[in-house]
Structures are given as C-alpha cells and as structure tokens.
Design a protein around this motif. Sequence first.
Motif, PDB file in Angstrom:
ATOM      1  N   UNK A  62       0.827  -1.201   0.000  1.00 42.71           N
ATOM      2  CA  UNK A  62       0.000   0.000   0.000  1.00 42.71           C
ATOM      3  C   UNK A  62       0.869   1.262   0.000  1.00 42.71           C
ATOM      4  N   UNK A  63       1.824   1.320   0.929  1.00 42.07           N
ATOM      5  CA  UNK A  63       2.739   2.461   0.969  1.00 42.07           C
ATOM      6  C   UNK A  63       3.672   2.403  -0.244  1.00 42.07           C
ATOM      7  N   UNK A  64       3.937   3.532  -0.838  1.00 43.21           N
ATOM      8  CA  UNK A  64       4.831   3.638  -1.996  1.00 43.21           C
ATOM      9  C   UNK A  64       4.410   2.702  -3.133  1.00 43.21           C
ATOM     10  N   UNK A  65       3.137   2.434  -3.238  1.00 48.55           N
ATOM     11  CA  UNK A  65       2.681   1.407  -4.181  1.00 48.55           C
ATOM     12  C   UNK A  65       3.111   1.690  -5.626  1.00 48.55           C
ATOM     13  N   UNK A  66       2.961   2.918  -6.066  1.00 50.18           N
ATOM     14  CA  UNK A  66       3.337   3.234  -7.446  1.00 50.18           C
ATOM     15  C   UNK A  66       4.827   2.999  -7.678  1.00 50.18           C
ATOM     16  N   UNK A  67       5.632   3.350  -6.675  1.00 53.44           N
ATOM     17  CA  UNK A  67       7.067   3.133  -6.800  1.00 53.44           C
ATOM     18  C   UNK A  67       7.410   1.658  -6.870  1.00 53.44           C
ATOM     19  N   UNK A  68       6.775   0.848  -6.024  1.00 54.20           N
ATOM     20  CA  UNK A  68       7.004  -0.593  -6.050  1.00 54.20           C
ATOM     21  C   UNK A  68       6.631  -1.183  -7.405  1.00 54.20           C
ATOM     22  N   UNK A  69       5.474  -0.792  -7.922  1.00 51.64           N
ATOM     23  CA  UNK A  69       5.033  -1.334  -9.204  1.00 51.64           C
ATOM     24  C   UNK A  69       5.972  -0.926 -10.325  1.00 51.64           C
ATOM     25  N   UNK A  70       6.443   0.311 -10.281  1.00 55.73           N
ATOM     26  CA  UNK A  70       7.370   0.781 -11.309  1.00 55.73           C
ATOM     27  C   UNK A  70       8.696   0.031 -11.234  1.00 55.73           C
ATOM     28  N   UNK A  71       9.202  -0.162 -10.018  1.00 52.61           N
ATOM     29  CA  UNK A  71      10.468  -0.875  -9.858  1.00 52.61           C
ATOM     30  C   UNK A  71      10.336  -2.328 -10.295  1.00 52.61           C
ATOM     31  N   UNK A  72       9.233  -2.964  -9.920  1.00 53.63           N
ATOM     32  CA  UNK A  72       9.022  -4.359 -10.286  1.00 53.63           C
ATOM     33  C   UNK A  72       8.937  -4.522 -11.803  1.00 53.63           C
ATOM     34  N   UNK A  73       8.314  -3.562 -12.458  1.00 49.17           N
ATOM     35  CA  UNK A  73       8.138  -3.640 -13.904  1.00 49.17           C
ATOM     36  C   UNK A  73       9.446  -3.394 -14.661  1.00 49.17           C
ATOM     37  N   UNK A  74      10.303  -2.546 -14.108  1.00 51.48           N
ATOM     38  CA  UNK A  74      11.516  -2.157 -14.833  1.00 51.48           C
ATOM     39  C   UNK A  74      12.760  -2.927 -14.421  1.00 51.48           C
ATOM     40  N   UNK A  75      12.677  -3.713 -13.347  1.00 52.17           N
ATOM     41  CA  UNK A  75      13.873  -4.392 -12.819  1.00 52.17           C
ATOM     42  C   UNK A  75      14.470  -5.346 -13.851  1.00 52.17           C
ATOM     43  N   UNK A  76      15.757  -5.221 -14.048  1.00 49.29           N
ATOM     44  CA  UNK A  76      16.508  -6.096 -14.949  1.00 49.29           C
ATOM     45  C   UNK A  76      17.785  -6.525 -14.238  1.00 49.29           C
ATOM     46  N   UNK A  77      18.301  -7.691 -14.609  1.00 43.39           N
ATOM     47  CA  UNK A  77      19.560  -8.180 -14.045  1.00 43.39           C
ATOM     48  C   UNK A  77      20.495  -8.502 -15.201  1.00 43.39           C
ATOM     49  N   UNK A  78      21.727  -8.051 -15.098  1.00 42.65           N
ATOM     50  CA  UNK A  78      22.719  -8.272 -16.150  1.00 42.65           C
ATOM     51  C   UNK A  78      22.858  -9.766 -16.445  1.00 42.65           C
ATOM     52  N   UNK A 103      11.992   2.958   1.546  1.00 37.69           N
ATOM     53  CA  UNK A 103      12.563   3.264   0.245  1.00 37.69           C
ATOM     54  C   UNK A 103      13.719   2.354  -0.136  1.00 37.69           C
ATOM     55  N   UNK A 104      14.541   1.964   0.845  1.00 38.26           N
ATOM     56  CA  UNK A 104      15.653   1.062   0.536  1.00 38.26           C
ATOM     57  C   UNK A 104      15.134  -0.311   0.115  1.00 38.26           C
ATOM     58  N   UNK A 105      14.067  -0.772   0.753  1.00 42.75           N
ATOM     59  CA  UNK A 105      13.448  -2.033   0.331  1.00 42.75           C
ATOM     60  C   UNK A 105      12.941  -1.906  -1.099  1.00 42.75           C
ATOM     61  N   UNK A 106      12.269  -0.818  -1.390  1.00 40.87           N
ATOM     62  CA  UNK A 106      11.693  -0.618  -2.714  1.00 40.87           C
ATOM     63  C   UNK A 106      12.753  -0.586  -3.807  1.00 40.87           C
ATOM     64  N   UNK A 107      13.927  -0.045  -3.486  1.00 41.32           N
ATOM     65  CA  UNK A 107      14.971   0.109  -4.486  1.00 41.32           C
ATOM     66  C   UNK A 107      15.892  -1.098  -4.611  1.00 41.32           C
ATOM     67  N   UNK A 108      15.737  -2.096  -3.757  1.00 39.86           N
ATOM     68  CA  UNK A 108      16.618  -3.260  -3.801  1.00 39.86           C
ATOM     69  C   UNK A 108      15.889  -4.585  -3.993  1.00 39.86           C
ATOM     70  N   UNK A 109      14.795  -4.777  -3.280  1.00 39.24           N
ATOM     71  CA  UNK A 109      14.119  -6.079  -3.295  1.00 39.24           C
ATOM     72  C   UNK A 109      13.621  -6.472  -4.684  1.00 39.24           C
ATOM     73  N   UNK A 110      13.060  -5.565  -5.495  1.00 41.38           N
ATOM     74  CA  UNK A 110      12.600  -5.997  -6.822  1.00 41.38           C
ATOM     75  C   UNK A 110      13.715  -6.594  -7.679  1.00 41.38           C
ATOM     76  N   UNK A 111      14.916  -6.093  -7.540  1.00 43.10           N
ATOM     77  CA  UNK A 111      16.039  -6.646  -8.318  1.00 43.10           C
ATOM     78  C   UNK A 111      16.432  -8.031  -7.812  1.00 43.10           C
ATOM     79  N   UNK A 112      16.394  -8.228  -6.511  1.00 37.42           N
ATOM     80  CA  UNK A 112      16.676  -9.548  -5.966  1.00 37.42           C
ATOM     81  C   UNK A 112      15.588 -10.536  -6.368  1.00 37.42           C
ATOM     82  N   UNK A 113      14.350 -10.072  -6.395  1.00 33.09           N
ATOM     83  CA  UNK A 113      13.251 -10.928  -6.836  1.00 33.09           C
ATOM     84  C   UNK A 113      13.430 -11.328  -8.294  1.00 33.09           C
TER      85      UNK A 113
END
Length: 225
Positions: A62-78, A103-113
């Motif tokens: 719920x919190x930072x939802x738009x940011x989470x969705x954006x990060x999840x959609x754009x996350x890429x791994x080399x 914010x640190x969770x939002x910016x890191x966890x989607x890439x690990x996922x």
Amino acid sequence: MLHTRLRARVMAALSAALVALAGSPTSAVAASRPGCVIGQDSTLLSLFNSGQSFPDFLAAAKARREGWLKMADSARVDDALVARAKAVGGTWHLLVVAIDACGDSMNNVPYLAKLSELVPGLDLRIVLPVNGRPVQDSHRSLDGRTATPTIVLLDSNGNDVGCIVELPREIRDWAHGVRGRVSSDSLHAGIRTFYAGNRGVAITTEAVEMLEAAKAGAPRCSRGS
C-alpha cells in the motif's frame, strides 16, 4: 563497461557532495567488521517458508505502491550476473525482512526478486518486521540499528551463510561514513541519487558474490553489533 562508467560518475558525485557538506573527502569504512557466523537454525527456514513471495508482497503493498510497481516492472539483471548465479548451483533461500514503506526495500528487493526468478534453485521470500525482528536484531546495520531490508542467505539446510543489511556495499560504506556528519536530508538525497544511477547493479552484484562466497565456504555478512 557502461555500468562501470555510470557507477564511477555516481560515486564521484556523492564524494563531491560530501566534501561540500562535511568539509572533508569521503572515506570508505575499512575497519574490520563482525563476520557471518554460520549456524543452522530451523526457525530461520520456518520463517522463510512462512514468508510471502514477491508477487504476493507486491499485490499487498500500500505504501509507496506506485514506486514498487514501477520498480518491479523495470527491474533487470545483467546476463553475466545471472550466468554466474546459475553456475553456483544448488538450493538457496533469500530471506528478506522488508516493509512497503521503506525506500531502501523498494529500491533493492525488486532486483533480488528478478534475480531469483531467473536462477533455478534460488528462491526469495519476504517477511514483515513484526515477524522478522529477531533476524534484524542479529543482523544489524554497521552502526547497530535494526534496518530494512535485511537480507539473509540460507542454504538448503537452513544455515545462515551470508547477509546484506539495508544498503548495497557501494553506498553502504559511504552512508555509514557520513551518517551523523551531514543532515538526514543530505544523506537520503545521496542515497536516492545512487539508486537512480545504479539501477540495481550493486545489489544484484553483491547478492551473486554472496552466493559464490557461500558455496566456497567463506560467508560474507557485513553487519554491526
């Protein structure tokens, strides 16, 4: 090569900001830190099994939802990092203590996922601090705080074989070095600048290195007491 140049520019900008704010150059923390204590704990594996998958966590955010969705959609791994992680083989679990408001969770966890999605044998589950507090207590930030995200690597038997606390290494040392010397606003502005330029390269690189080290029997876990 592009990631290397980008990372160098971002870190140079952070160092310059520190000079302006604190009056002295940034220095990485080079002191010895507590190592990762390997210990089998069935409660860690049980906690992992009770956690949410990333899609379930994302759906409930719920919190930072738009940011989470954006990060999840754009996350890429080399691709090279994915190949290295696949080469480790075996079964591994990433136990992540995170919260949607962080914010640190939002910016890191989607890439690990995304990494776990691409690597067979690597699974990720998320628990909230209400249940994961014991993990946070035993894996504190370099300055002794409980923090999110707290990421603990477990092997197939539930052994604690590595951790990453709060921030990826490239910004963790910088933040630890300036914390208390600059304003909170300046600190978080520097961290946001890093995330915007790095795009998950640092956290996924450190996670793969943590996997490789665990396989080699040399766990990595930079944490405070």
